[in-house]
Design a protein around this motif. Structure first.
Motif, PDB file in Angstrom:
ATOM      1  N   ILE A  68      15.927 -34.268  16.118  1.00 33.23           N
ATOM      2  CA  ILE A  68      15.344 -33.234  15.238  1.00 33.23           C
ATOM      3  C   ILE A  68      14.532 -34.009  14.198  1.00 33.23           C
ATOM      4  N   PHE A 249      10.361 -26.170  10.554  1.00 31.01           N
ATOM      5  CA  PHE A 249      11.416 -25.163  10.694  1.00 31.01           C
ATOM      6  C   PHE A 249      10.989 -24.066  11.663  1.00 31.01           C
ATOM      7  N   HIS A 252      10.615 -24.978  15.326  1.00 32.39           N
ATOM      8  CA  HIS A 252      11.895 -25.068  16.038  1.00 32.39           C
ATOM      9  C   HIS A 252      12.540 -23.693  16.176  1.00 32.39           C
ATOM     10  N   GLU A 253      12.461 -22.932  15.100  1.00 36.76           N
ATOM     11  CA  GLU A 253      13.153 -21.631  15.076  1.00 36.76           C
ATOM     12  C   GLU A 253      12.681 -20.708  16.199  1.00 36.76           C
ATOM     13  N   HIS A 403      18.536 -25.396  19.143  1.00 34.04           N
ATOM     14  CA  HIS A 403      17.091 -25.258  18.936  1.00 34.04           C
ATOM     15  C   HIS A 403      16.578 -25.692  17.574  1.00 34.04           C
ATOM     16  N   ASN A 404      17.479 -25.938  16.619  1.00 32.49           N
ATOM     17  CA  ASN A 404      17.006 -26.228  15.263  1.00 32.49           C
ATOM     18  C   ASN A 404      17.973 -27.202  14.589  1.00 32.49           C
ATOM     19  N   SER A 405      17.705 -27.544  13.344  1.00 36.23           N
ATOM     20  CA  SER A 405      18.523 -28.543  12.657  1.00 36.23           C
ATOM     21  C   SER A 405      19.863 -27.962  12.229  1.00 36.23           C
ATOM     22  N   SER A 479      19.270 -16.652  15.687  1.00 39.86           N
ATOM     23  CA  SER A 479      18.381 -17.528  14.927  1.00 39.86           C
ATOM     24  C   SER A 479      19.123 -18.086  13.712  1.00 39.86           C
TER      25      SER A 479
END
Ligand code: N01
Length: 497
Positions: A68, A249, A252-253, A403-405, A479
């Protein structure tokens, strides 16, 4: 309740703290920072490792880095203009965490080499009686687990593995003293860790055998160094750094849609991955062996620019035949082939869905957490568990991300815990206990939401799933924005008055 019955001797001389945090990785440090900022200084952080940093202290295999981007993989309240790369290597992330601990004055609150062994809830006194490390006994009003999920190595039980005569180690306990130069090296697994260290060790090894059970979806990693000019810009105009983080952000989101059931987006990502595979792997047999047969996202999507090129090196062999036996100096596959091996490296991941290994946590009415989680590991919003008052989990069940941090999730959880502590104060309560209905409602919602996702329908088995039921008990089926919204503040109705 007599806590002595449950193993922790009661003593009036036992020191006490308001809050005990277990683990000094990203989550534990974030919690400690927020406690300090709120002026709640009666807390202790215990850490099983010999230094702080959690997974970034433990994992030191060659090539270890974050997948990431660094500007998103750090605290929102402590952005770092000095990241050297888009995707920081382990040493840089570890240094960042250590600098945070110094900056926020956390070190006097941290006790290293102290693993939690047991915590027993004392209903009458409203405290946790804790036993940790070599003889530490402490009372804590609030207990916060920040132990994370990716830390107990998983070893496959290959026939004869214990007889192997050469060095054998796991990616998370890398043996830097093992000399790989010119040796026959076998790597088991092709997950996120293995694809990072395989390219690093391939040039050293005489022969490198990569044992793959399931091919991963691998997309290119848009890695690059940050020039001094960019770092200066980030330093001088924090707005630029914020803007960059926001951009990362949302980039990735948006990907979560592919995991939640949007086929078009998933197919687009699969096309990128297949193009990447085709670009590097020209041999049709090798390409076929490296092509995933399940939907992208079902297992963690991997990012790499050097794994595929490494697989084309003349000294590297991809072995897809299952392992039948490990011998003193070789590995035998089910087709009967025997390959000489001097060094054996397990890139076989972690025991993620077996929570709190080696910890005994006894809540109300003497119920132990493993008993409470016999059917399914679960926690309301991944944080609180009915039957376990004043107990909070960071990075608990159903709060991981693909999918994200994950640092974003940690911060949301820490904010939620702080709101619980404030709610207790506001209500004049010393004990906070989740209603069973709130937890049940949440679990039902997780199960229902999971049904449509690629993790359940994608045609794979992954470490996200409970090995017994196949249900994804690890990831958040939504999400980050949704999770942040739901954890903004504790709702009084979810907790007993
Ligand atoms: O572990 P994994 P990991 N015989 O579980 C194989 C995080 N992480 O350490 O897919 C043969 O992903 C297994 O095969 P299969 C990240 O969240 C983050 O690599 O089960 N093979 C698989 O190939 C990641 O997801 C970063 O069929 C066996 C591999 O071993 C998580 O850590 C970097 C086997 C295990 O892969 C874990 O990654 C690194 C057997 N009996 C890691 N058993 C970042 O950049 C297992 N395998 C943030």
């Amino acid at each position: 309740m007599n806590t002595e019955e449950h193993g922790v001797p009661e003593s009036t001389a036992t020191p006490s703290v308001d809050v005990l945090v277990v683990g000094a990785g990203f989550a534990g440090l974030c919690m400690a920072i927020k406690l300090r900022q709120a002026g709640m200084d009666s807390f202790l952080v215990i850490e099983k490792g010999e230094d702080i940093g959690g997974t970034w202290q433990e994992n030191r295999y060659p090539g270890c880095a974050c997948d990431i981007p660094s500007h998103l993989y750090c605290f929102s309240f402590d952005l770092n203009p000095d990241w050297n790369r888009m995707y920081a290597p382990q040493a840089e992330i570890w240094a960042y965490l250590k600098s945070c601990a110094e900056r926020y004055g956390l070190m006097p609150h941290i006790r290293l080499k102290t693993a939690l062994r047991e915590a027993v809830w004392d209903e009458a006194a409203g405290v946790w009686h804790v036993a940790a490390g070599e003889g530490l006994r402490i009372k804590a009003r609030v207990l916060i687990s920040a132990i994370g999920a990716l830390h107990v190595p998983r070893y496959p039980n290959f026939t004869g593995a214990e007889r192997f005569a050469g060095p054998a180690f796991h990616s998370a306990t890398w043996d830097a003293s093992a000399d790989l130069t010119g040796k026959n090296v076998a790597v088991i697994g092709t997950g996120a860790s293995a694809i990072q260290f395989v390219p690093q060790i391939a040039p050293l090894a005489g022969k490198l055998l990569v044992f793959q059970r399931t091919p991963a979806w691998i997309v290119p990693k848009p890695d690059a160094e940050f020039s001094e000019k960019w770092k200066r810009r980030f330093r001088r105009v924090p707005g630029v750094m914020w803007g960059f983080r926001k951009l990362l952000f949302w980039q990735h989101e948006i990907r979560v849609l592919a995991f939640l059931g949007n086929k078009r987006m998933r197919k687009a990502l699969e096309a990128i991955a297949l193009r990447n595979l085709g670009k590097w792997i020209k041999d049709p047999k090798l390409r076929e062996a490296l092509t995933p047969k399940y939907a992208l996202g079902c297992k963690r999507v991997l990012f790499s620019n050097d794994f595929y090129p490494t697989m084309t090196r003349p000294n590297v062999e991809l072995v897809t035949e299952r392992i039948a036996e490990v011998r003193e100096r070789s590995i035998v596959t089910q087709d009967g082939a025997e390959r000489p091996v001097d060094v054996l490296i397990y890139g076989t991941g972690f025991r993620v869905t077996e929570p709190m290994i080696g910890i005994r946590l006894v809540g109300r009415d003497g119920v132990e957490i493993h008993e409470a989680w016999r059917e399914r590991m679960s926690a309301f919003l991944g944080v609180t568990v009915s039957g376990f008052p004043n107990f909070f989990i960071l990075l608990g069940p159903n709060t991981g991300l693909g999918h994200n941090s994950v640092v974003l999730m940690i911060e949301a959880q820490v904010r939620y815990v702080m709101s619980c502590l404030k709610l207790m104060r506001k209500r004049g309560q010393t004990t906070m206990h989740l209603r069973r209905e709130s937890q049940e409602r949440f679990v039902a919602q997780m199960t229902q939401r999971m049904g449509r996702t690629v993790w359940q329908t994608g045609g794979c088995r992954s470490w996200y799933q409970d090995q017994r039921t196949g249900e994804n008990v690890t990831l958040w089926p939504g999400s980050v924005v949704d999770y942040m919204r739901r954890t903004r503040a504790a709702r009084a109705n979810d907790y007993e008055a």
